[in-house]
Scaffold this motif. Structure first.
Motif, PDB file in Angstrom:
ATOM      1  N   LYS B 127      77.752  24.429   8.263  1.00 28.96           N
ATOM      2  CA  LYS B 127      77.879  25.673   9.010  1.00 28.96           C
ATOM      3  C   LYS B 127      77.021  25.638  10.273  1.00 28.96           C
ATOM      4  N   ASN B 129      75.840  22.968  11.849  1.00 34.55           N
ATOM      5  CA  ASN B 129      76.329  21.965  12.781  1.00 34.55           C
ATOM      6  C   ASN B 129      77.584  22.414  13.524  1.00 34.55           C
ATOM      7  N   LEU B 130      78.468  23.093  12.804  1.00 38.41           N
ATOM      8  CA  LEU B 130      79.688  23.592  13.448  1.00 38.41           C
ATOM      9  C   LEU B 130      79.346  24.588  14.550  1.00 38.41           C
ATOM     10  N   HIS B 131      78.436  25.497  14.238  1.00 39.24           N
ATOM     11  CA  HIS B 131      78.068  26.535  15.200  1.00 39.24           C
ATOM     12  C   HIS B 131      77.427  25.959  16.456  1.00 39.24           C
ATOM     13  N   SER B 132      76.823  24.780  16.312  1.00 37.74           N
ATOM     14  CA  SER B 132      76.123  24.222  17.462  1.00 37.74           C
ATOM     15  C   SER B 132      77.065  23.460  18.401  1.00 37.74           C
ATOM     16  N   LEU B 133      78.337  23.289  17.989  1.00 37.86           N
ATOM     17  CA  LEU B 133      79.277  22.578  18.861  1.00 37.86           C
ATOM     18  C   LEU B 133      79.654  23.446  20.058  1.00 37.86           C
ATOM     19  N   GLN B 135      82.417  23.606  21.670  1.00 36.02           N
ATOM     20  CA  GLN B 135      83.785  24.152  21.587  1.00 36.02           C
ATOM     21  C   GLN B 135      83.991  24.866  20.259  1.00 36.02           C
ATOM     22  N   TYR B 136      82.949  25.490  19.763  1.00 37.34           N
ATOM     23  CA  TYR B 136      82.991  26.037  18.404  1.00 37.34           C
ATOM     24  C   TYR B 136      84.184  26.947  18.139  1.00 37.34           C
ATOM     25  N   GLU B 140      86.736  26.165  15.204  1.00 39.50           N
ATOM     26  CA  GLU B 140      86.731  27.031  14.023  1.00 39.50           C
ATOM     27  C   GLU B 140      88.147  27.489  13.684  1.00 39.50           C
TER      28      GLU B 140
END
Ligand code: MG
Lengths: 127, 274
Positions: B127, B129-133, B135-136, B140
């Protein structure tokens, strides 16, 4: 069952055409022709003179919306239902504006496919 | 590496052998009866009726009981009885491993605590790591549709296990160009067995080898995921359209965002090539 309706199934995916055909088996809808892109669809519409067309949008060579335009130009009473993965507002608006009678977003389940076909028949073909 | 289920976790820690795990999962399949089998055993349904319901179940999102009641094959009292019976006879994998003497109860219970902790930690990490992308938002939406569509059309329960920039070596790579406000390729990279299993579940036919039809089928699954992803973008006021899906080869570009996925069958990847 009073009559059978002739259906043209257009989709670039063989697998998807198989699934649609399987869903319509033993129903009042008879798949009489298939096409794998928009150009083929326009040709096949002429030859097979279907009662209904199930038309994909995302296809190589000629997409579904362009094919729809050409089919409607051939027969302004053509009954076309778009069956597409692309469920964006733009895609739906564009298809309906071009003359599609209905829009079904993939994945296609047998129940919803039969329902939309029957609704379309009731609304536009006065069975 | 996110552990898939407790059996895999124990295997990775070399606390049980492959053979033990296989024997236990087979035993579990034997003893844990499906609702259909229970209904036949109790004389509520004929085998043909149970098969018909199972078939419809494979084609829809519905539960066995829902279909049986809608078709008036079971009444709600019978369904309640079946559900209770199923719950009562249900045996968990750990119980079988213990009974078969592959692990002691104390050891298993201690490991189960560790397993649950690891599950929670890895879910949390994914969670973050995803948020830190960068192009989140797009990612998502497309990941969400990947999980939903794989479950819906291929009955495949999948979870996200990692987020990063390194690509897994996979036998088959499918890509579809998304255009509009943002342009990128949505990519599904699968090992061979996953292609066969997805094809089998999607088309409900036997798929022993990866042939043209299997590749076409997975291409269409990708198309359905991308199309639903675009619909989500469109609902947020963004423009998005698609080119047809294609099979690609070669290494992933350096800036590819690679999301590790895992199901019971295999590990695979969803990638975004921006
Ligand atoms: Mg298509």
């Amino acid at each position: 069952m009073s009559r059978k309706y002739k259906v043209l199934v257009v989709d670039d995916s063989t697998a998807m055409r198989m699934l649609i055909k399987a869903s319509l088996q033993d129903s009042e809808f008879d798949v009489v022709a298939e096409a794998g892109d928009g150009g083929e669809a326009v040709q096949s519409f002429k030859v097979s003179a279907p009662d209904l067309v199930l038309l994909d949008i995302v296809m190589p060579v000629m997409g579904g919306v362009e094919a729809l335009g050409q089919i409607m130009a051939q027969d302004k009473n053509a009954v076309v239902i778009m069956v597409s993965s692309l469920g964006t507002e733009d895609a739906v608006r564009e298809a309906l504006k071009t003359g599609a009678k209905n829009f079904l977003q993939k994945p296609v389940e047998q129940e919803s496919l039969l329902k939309i076909l029957r609704n379309t028949v009731d609304l536009f073909m006065g069975r | 590496m996110g552990a898939k289920f407790i059996g895999q976790f124990l295997l990775e820690k070399e606390l049980i052998t492959r053979e033990a795990l296989l024997a236990a999962t087979e035993q579990q399949l034997r003893v844990n009866l499906t609702l259909g089998a229970l209904a036949v055993a109790k004389g509520f349904l004929s085998e043909a009726q149970a098969d018909a319901i199972n078939l419809e179940q494979q084609r829809s999102d519905k539960r066995f009981g829902e279909i049986a009641i809608a078709r008036s094959m079971l009444n709600s009292q019978q369904l309640d009885e079946l559900l209770l019976a199923q719950k009562a006879q249900r045996v968990f994998l750990g119980e079988i491993l213990i009974q078969q003497g592959h692990i002691s109860r104390e050891k298993f219970e201690a490991e189960l605590v560790l397993f649950n902790q690891e599950q929670e930690r890895s879910a949390e990490l994914v969670k973050v790591n995803l948020h830190s992308l960068p192009q989140y938002g797009v990612i998502e939406d497309f990941l969400d549709m990947t999980l939903k569509i794989l479950l819906r059309v291929a009955k495949e329960q999948v979870k996200i296990t990692s987020v990063g920039y390194t690509a897994l070596q996979c036998a088959y790579t499918f890509a579809q160009r998304v255009k509009g406000d943002q342009q990128f390729d949505y990519v599904l990279a699968l090992p061979e067995n996953m292609v066969r299993i997805l094809c089998q579940n999607f088309l409900r036919i036997d798929c022993a080898v990866v042939n043209e039809l299997a590749l076409d089928a997975i291409g269409e699954v990708v198309n359905i995921i991308s199309g639903s992803g675009c619909a989500k973008l469109s609902a947020r006021g963004k423009e998005a359209t698609l080119d047809p899906p294609r099979v690609i080869s070669g290494a992933a570009p350096a800036n590819a965002v690679c999301i590790g996925m895992s199901s019971i069958e295999a590990d695979f990847e969803v990638r975004f090539y921006f």
